[in-house]
Scaffold this motif. Structure first.
Motif: not given
Length: 484
Positions: A20-24, A106-109, A113-117, A274-277
């Motif tokens: 999943l991470y690789e394809l993303t 985890k579970p990773v959103d 994930f894309r933003t942090v990378v 949680e990095r969400c509001v």
């Protein structure tokens, strides 16, 4: 698609998640290698260099933390992102202390994930080596003007060892996503340090949002931080964007973090973890990507012991600390500070450049300067204003803390420096109230119709003594000459 052809190593022992991470990441345009254990990851790291390492915390043959330690020992440039189990706040904090760029729960959103990378890749490409800021990096200052990283650091005036250490620490930690806690007395320049952190980071082109936690009424804190939808509460006539959303992609600076009430501390902790509001009135949470930088003049460790500040929030905010020494402990910076402040003040007042005599500098060296740089600036502001009105070298005595409300205004009744004049009035009124109430801050606050939090903040900001013993006799001969 990603704009970078960065190579990324993904380490996770679960095949489905690795895929999943690789394809993303492949869809974002990155080159990707994978590993299912520490041994495989070490073999991959020996074969080639990566821009980013993404590793699970728990692996079959050890902890992902070991890879971070080895990267640091080998002085490798890979930026590490650690994935931890839900609720493992201690692991996340430990990873950041070990030098991780960021962490994911985890579970990773996948959006997060894309933003942090992307942030990790951008941060790597923006720096030639870990901890080195990019001179072209820019940040907006309080007037909206753009500062580059060098200019932001130059605003931290001083050549003392203490100030040089602060600047070096800023450059070292700015590229990371790790939260930073800036400590120091009122008036030492904590916000300037926070701005420099933002300017030296890869987030410099994104928003900078500064919040004074001690100046927001308690009943409005949640709406101000997280936002609110129209109709969420009485008076909410339109949707309101919260501080977290306004700072998305950038830096959220929480000044005077120690003034937050416990109820709000719990909500802030959850938003950071949680990095969400969830805005007031909303049913769904929204992800946010901000770096948290906070500051306080309080001893938060002592507040934790007394129960007035949450221990878990303290450890979450204090991943990296930057302590600023008071001005009285770095007096060698006084000449340069006076020169810089006078240049700015005379520029604002459209005066010719001013300078201080050696006699005045000698006097300043022996002043307590409890208000630090802010007090020094106010003294110079008033000296310039008074000197302009009289046409002679300005003289100004150190403000008394005796509650004397007398002020010296020009014939037209308008102060030459409004902020300094207002500060003087507020200092005098608060001192009189404290004296009248036997230095009981709760009673003084009630007498003035403000909250205890508000009077504590004002006392700290204006460096007001809170007991009779702290008031030092003020000499009428303590005069400062500013020569034009």
């Amino acid at each position: 698609m990603g704009t970078s052809t960065a190579t990324i190593l993904v380490v996770d022992d679960e095949p489905d998640l690795r895929t999943l991470y690789e394809l993303t990441l492949l869809r974002e345009g990155y080159r990707v290698q994978t590993a299912g254990s520490l041994a495989e990851a070490r073999a991959q790291l020996q074969l080639c260099r990566f821009e980013v390492l993404i590793t699970d915390m728990r692996l079959p043959d050890g902890l992902g933390m070991e890879l971070l330690r080895e990267l640091r020992e080998q002085r490798r440039k890979e930026r590490a992102i650690v994935m931890t189990a839900y609720g493992s706040a201690e692991n996340a904090v430990e990873a950041l202390r070990y030098g991780a760029f960021d962490y994911l729960t985890k579970p990773v959103d996948l959006k997060q994930f894309r933003t942090v990378v992307a942030s990790a890749v951008q941060g790597e490409s923006a720096t030639s080596a870990p901890g080195i800021f990019t001179p072209s990096t820019t940040v907006a200052n309080s007037t909206g003007a753009i500062l580059n990283a060098s200019a932001a650091l130059d605003r931290l005036v001083g050549t003392s060892v203490a100030m040089q250490q602060v600047k070096q620490r800023i450059q070292k930690v700015a590229p990371s996503m790790a939260p930073v806690l800036i400590t120091g007395e009122s008036g030492t320049g904590k916000e300037l340090v926070a701005r420099a952190l933002h300017a030296c980071s890869h987030r410099a082109h994104a928003p900078w949002v500064a919040v004074n936690c001690g100046a927001i009424p308690e009943h409005l804190l949640e709406a101000e931080f997280f936002g609110a939808l129209k109709g969420a509460f009485t008076g909410a006539t339109a949707d309101r964007e919260g501080f977290f959303s306004a700072a998305r992609g950038g830096t959220l600076f929480l000044d005077e973090i120690g003034e937050l009430p416990l109820s709000m501390q719990a909500k802030l902790l959850r938003a950071i973890q949680e990095r969400c509001v969830r805005p007031l009135g909303a049913t769904l949470e929204e992800p946010v990507d901000v770096r948290i930088v906070s500051a306080t003049h309080r001893n938060l460790a002592a507040d934790v012991q007394s129960g007035s500040f949450r221990q878990d929030l303290y450890y979450r905010l204090n991943v990296i600390d930057i302590a600023i020494q008071p001005l009285r402990e770095r007096r060698e910076d006084l000449p340069a500070l006076c020169t810089a402040l006078l240049q700015r003040i005379t520029g604002e007042h459209k005066h010719t450049a001013s300078s201080l005599s050696a006699h005045v500098l000698a006097q300043l060296q022996h002043q307590p300067l409890h208000g630090n740089v802010r007090e020094l600036e106010n003294l110079l502001h008033r000296a310039i204003a008074l000197g302009d009105e009289t046409g002679a070298p300005a003289t100004l005595s150190t403000p008394k803390n005796t509650g004397d409300c007398s002020t010296h205004l020009p014939e037209d009744g308008l102060p030459g420096d409004l902020q300094a004049w207002l500060d003087q009035q507020e200092r005098a009124i608060l001192t009189r109230a404290l004296q009248a109430c036997g230095y009981n801050r709760t009673a003084a606050a009630a007498r003035l119709g403000i909250s205890l939090r508000q009077i504590r903040y004002r006392i700290a900001r204006l460096s007001i003594p809170i007991s009779p013993e702290e008031i030092e006799p003020s000499s009428d001969n303590a005069l400062y000459d500013v020569h034009h």
